[in-house]
Design a protein around this motif. Structure first.
Motif, short mmCIF file in Angstrom:
data_model
loop_
_atom_site.label_atom_id
_atom_site.label_comp_id
_atom_site.label_asym_id
_atom_site.label_seq_id
_atom_site.Cartn_x
_atom_site.Cartn_y
_atom_site.Cartn_z
N LYS A 47 0.88 -1.18 0.00
CA LYS A 47 0.00 0.00 0.00
C LYS A 47 0.91 1.22 0.00
O LYS A 47 1.79 1.36 0.86
CB LYS A 47 -0.91 -0.01 1.22
CG LYS A 47 -1.99 -1.07 1.02
CD LYS A 47 -3.17 -0.94 1.94
CE LYS A 47 -4.24 -1.90 1.43
NZ LYS A 47 -4.96 -2.55 2.51
N VAL A 48 0.69 2.09 -0.98
CA VAL A 48 1.57 3.24 -1.18
C VAL A 48 0.80 4.54 -0.97
O VAL A 48 -0.22 4.77 -1.62
CB VAL A 48 2.17 3.21 -2.61
CG1 VAL A 48 3.01 4.46 -2.86
CG2 VAL A 48 3.01 1.96 -2.82
N LEU A 49 1.30 5.38 -0.05
CA LEU A 49 0.73 6.71 0.12
C LEU A 49 1.45 7.62 -0.87
O LEU A 49 2.67 7.81 -0.78
CB LEU A 49 0.95 7.21 1.56
CG LEU A 49 0.40 8.62 1.86
CD1 LEU A 49 -1.13 8.64 1.83
CD2 LEU A 49 0.89 9.13 3.21
N LEU A 50 0.72 8.14 -1.84
CA LEU A 50 1.31 8.94 -2.91
C LEU A 50 0.87 10.38 -2.79
O LEU A 50 -0.31 10.70 -2.95
CB LEU A 50 0.88 8.36 -4.28
CG LEU A 50 1.28 9.17 -5.52
CD1 LEU A 50 2.79 9.19 -5.71
CD2 LEU A 50 0.59 8.62 -6.77
N ARG A 51 1.83 11.28 -2.51
CA ARG A 51 1.50 12.71 -2.43
C ARG A 51 1.58 13.30 -3.83
O ARG A 51 2.64 13.34 -4.45
CB ARG A 51 2.46 13.43 -1.47
CG ARG A 51 2.23 14.96 -1.32
CD ARG A 51 0.81 15.30 -0.91
NE ARG A 51 0.67 16.61 -0.28
CZ ARG A 51 0.34 17.74 -0.92
NH1 ARG A 51 0.12 17.74 -2.21
NH2 ARG A 51 0.22 18.87 -0.25
N CYS A 52 0.44 13.75 -4.33
CA CYS A 52 0.36 14.36 -5.66
C CYS A 52 0.14 15.86 -5.53
O CYS A 52 -0.15 16.35 -4.43
CB CYS A 52 -0.82 13.77 -6.44
SG CYS A 52 -0.72 11.99 -6.66
N ASP A 53 0.27 16.57 -6.64
CA ASP A 53 -0.10 17.99 -6.67
C ASP A 53 -1.36 18.10 -7.51
O ASP A 53 -1.32 18.27 -8.71
CB ASP A 53 1.03 18.83 -7.27
CG ASP A 53 0.67 20.31 -7.31
OD1 ASP A 53 -0.42 20.67 -6.80
OD2 ASP A 53 1.46 21.12 -7.84
N PHE A 54 -2.51 17.98 -6.84
CA PHE A 54 -3.80 18.11 -7.51
C PHE A 54 -4.44 19.47 -7.19
O PHE A 54 -5.65 19.61 -7.17
CB PHE A 54 -4.75 16.97 -7.09
CG PHE A 54 -4.34 15.61 -7.62
CD1 PHE A 54 -3.61 15.49 -8.79
CD2 PHE A 54 -4.70 14.46 -6.94
CE1 PHE A 54 -3.24 14.24 -9.28
CE2 PHE A 54 -4.34 13.19 -7.42
CZ PHE A 54 -3.62 13.09 -8.59
N ASN A 55 -3.58 20.46 -6.93
CA ASN A 55 -4.07 21.81 -6.64
C ASN A 55 -4.43 22.48 -7.97
O ASN A 55 -3.71 23.34 -8.46
CB ASN A 55 -2.99 22.60 -5.89
CG ASN A 55 -3.49 23.94 -5.39
OD1 ASN A 55 -4.69 24.13 -5.18
ND2 ASN A 55 -2.58 24.88 -5.24
N VAL A 56 -5.55 22.05 -8.56
CA VAL A 56 -5.92 22.44 -9.93
C VAL A 56 -6.77 23.71 -9.93
O VAL A 56 -7.50 23.97 -8.98
CB VAL A 56 -6.70 21.31 -10.64
CG1 VAL A 56 -5.81 20.11 -10.88
CG2 VAL A 56 -7.93 20.90 -9.84
N PRO A 57 -6.67 24.50 -11.01
CA PRO A 57 -7.54 25.68 -11.11
C PRO A 57 -8.99 25.27 -11.41
O PRO A 57 -9.22 24.32 -12.16
CB PRO A 57 -6.94 26.47 -12.28
CG PRO A 57 -6.16 25.48 -13.07
CD PRO A 57 -5.75 24.38 -12.15
N GLN A 58 -9.93 25.96 -10.78
CA GLN A 58 -11.34 25.64 -10.99
C GLN A 58 -12.15 26.89 -11.32
O GLN A 58 -11.80 27.99 -10.91
CB GLN A 58 -11.92 25.01 -9.71
CG GLN A 58 -11.41 23.60 -9.43
CD GLN A 58 -11.83 23.12 -8.06
OE1 GLN A 58 -11.36 23.62 -7.04
NE2 GLN A 58 -12.73 22.15 -8.01
N ASP A 59 -13.23 26.69 -12.04
CA ASP A 59 -14.16 27.78 -12.34
C ASP A 59 -14.86 28.17 -11.04
O ASP A 59 -15.45 27.32 -10.36
CB ASP A 59 -15.18 27.29 -13.37
CG ASP A 59 -16.14 28.38 -13.78
OD1 ASP A 59 -16.96 28.81 -12.93
OD2 ASP A 59 -16.10 28.81 -14.95
N LYS A 60 -14.80 29.46 -10.68
CA LYS A 60 -15.34 29.90 -9.39
C LYS A 60 -16.85 29.64 -9.27
O LYS A 60 -17.36 29.31 -8.22
CB LYS A 60 -15.03 31.38 -9.15
CG LYS A 60 -13.58 31.58 -8.73
CD LYS A 60 -13.38 32.88 -7.97
CE LYS A 60 -12.03 32.95 -7.29
NZ LYS A 60 -10.89 32.72 -8.18
N ALA A 61 -17.55 29.82 -10.38
CA ALA A 61 -19.01 29.66 -10.34
C ALA A 61 -19.44 28.20 -10.31
O ALA A 61 -20.27 27.80 -9.50
CB ALA A 61 -19.64 30.37 -11.54
N THR A 62 -18.83 27.36 -11.18
CA THR A 62 -19.32 25.99 -11.33
C THR A 62 -18.48 24.95 -10.59
O THR A 62 -18.92 23.83 -10.36
CB THR A 62 -19.35 25.58 -12.82
OG1 THR A 62 -17.99 25.57 -13.30
CG2 THR A 62 -20.16 26.56 -13.65
#
Length: 397
Positions: A17-32
């Protein structure tokens, strides 16, 4: 700082079992809340696929935004789990918490070749404080820790550093590539080594310039910070950006470059305008004589020529920060010319995160650059020669 770290390929992952730290700090549309760019999710795929294909069970985790220890559901990673599943073409189990009962139960049930994603690590108050109790809880779900979030390795948080106290820790393929390319550029570059530095503020780049003065053969200064250098040398810079308290430092850097025999190039002419706007009319003026009612917004044609000539014969080029206000088409010429000169140089070319990476991509030169860093702040601290806590905690080869 030792950049020679063990990677996922140096350890046995099958059945683990592997704990994988990713960078999923993705830009998102503020409204939707829709993800507007999945580039960071795509960047994590090679490591995820390697782990899954080699029989690991992957427990991925990441932060998103700045919830400051509160459960803010607009910053939930649920949309990321959905997009990740689409890209992998396989189900991604999503945990409704980070280290709570749902996460623990789903992690316990996870089989080799399966993947799950924990809820936003920053929903936990202990994440940004690198709380050992939180790190221990995260680590308790896995047998190996893999760091693949280069954009976060300059921060000592529970999920980037703390977990390495409780699990063997190695780098993912993305972090390994950053360390290999950027580490080599700084420690053993193909020469001549040219550093191109832009952006608005001298203060952001003080430590970078200082560190690179002992490594580079030439340093090129563009962007808003060039006007502080012009003013320090007795120039008139009109309404241009100025950090008045950094003028002594600017003179010190010029003198230090001279002592070390490092070419230190500053803009000789400037595209100036009366207002900061995309419709402003550009006028070419001498950088040392910008009219009182004008501000410099890009490097001028002579500077473009000077800078492009300097990168032509380079062996290694590192670039961090645009040459002007590249968001305005009329003032994007300097940045565009720099990107093109790098793309055509035949050198090992590295673009360090943030605005310069965005510029290279927008201008269509991304596929001709050797390496575009995935971490803005991290690549800047890398260029400063600082120890990155999220790298220092990984096992040495």
């Amino acid at each position: 700082m030792n950049y020679n770290k063990k990677t996922v390929k140096d350890v046995e992952v099958s059945g683990k079992k592997v704990l994988l730290r990713c960078d999923f700090n993705v830009p998102q549309d503020k409204a939707t809340g829709a993800i507007t760019s999945d580039k960071r999710i795509v960047a994590a795929l090679p490591t995820i696929q390697y782990l899954l294909e080699n029989g690991a069970a992957v427990i991925a985790c990441s932060h998103l935004g700045k919830p400051k220890g509160e459960r803010k559901m607009e910053l939930s990673l649920a949309p990321v789990a959905k997009r990740l599943g689409e890209l992998l073409q396989k189900p991604v189990t999503f945990a409704a918490d980070t280290v709570g009962p749902d996460a623990k139960a789903k992690a316990a049930a996870l089989k080799p070749g399966e993947i799950m994603l924990l809820e936003n690590t920053r929903f936990e108050a202990g994440e940004t404080k690198n709380d050992p109790a939180l790190a221990k809880e995260l680590a308790s779900m896995a047998e190996l820790y893999v760091s693949d979030a280069f954009g976060s390795v300059h921060r000592a948080h529970a999920s980037t550093v703390g977990v390495a106290d409780y699990l063997p820790a190695v780098s993912g393929l993305l972090v390994a590539r950053e360390l290999e390319v950027m580490g080599k550029a700084l420690d053993d570059p193909k020469r001549p080594f040219v550093a191109v530095l832009g952006g608005a503020k001298v203060s952001d780049k003080i430590n970078v310039i200082n560190n690179l003065l002992s490594k580079a053969d030439a340093i090129i200064i563009g962007g808003g910070m060039a006007y502080t250098f012009a003013k320090a040398q007795g120039g008139s810079i009109g309404q241009s950006l100025l950090e008045a308290d950094k003028q002594d430092y600017a003179l010190e850097m010029i003198a230090k470059a001279k002592d070390k025999g490092v070419k230190f190039l500053l803009p000789v002419d400037t595209l100036a305008a009366k207002e900061f706007s995309p419709d402003a009319q550009p006028v070419v003026v001498d950088t040392m004589a910008i009219p009182d009612d004008m501000q410099g917004l890009d490097i001028g044609p002579k500077s473009v020529q000077l800078f492009c000539d300097a990168v032509k014969g380079a062996g290694t080029i590192v670039w961090n920060g645009p040459m002007g206000v590249f968001e305005f088409d009329a003032f994007a010429g300097g940045t565009r010319a720099m990107a093109q000169a790098m793309a055509e140089s035949g050198a090992v070319t590295i673009v360090g995160g943030g605005d310069s990476a965005a510029a290279v991509e927008q201008l269509g030169f991304a596929d001709k650059i050797t390496h575009i860093s995935t971490g803005g702040g991290a690549s800047l601290e890398f260029l400063e020669g600082k120890e990155l806590p999220g790298v220092a905690c990984l096992q040495d080869k």
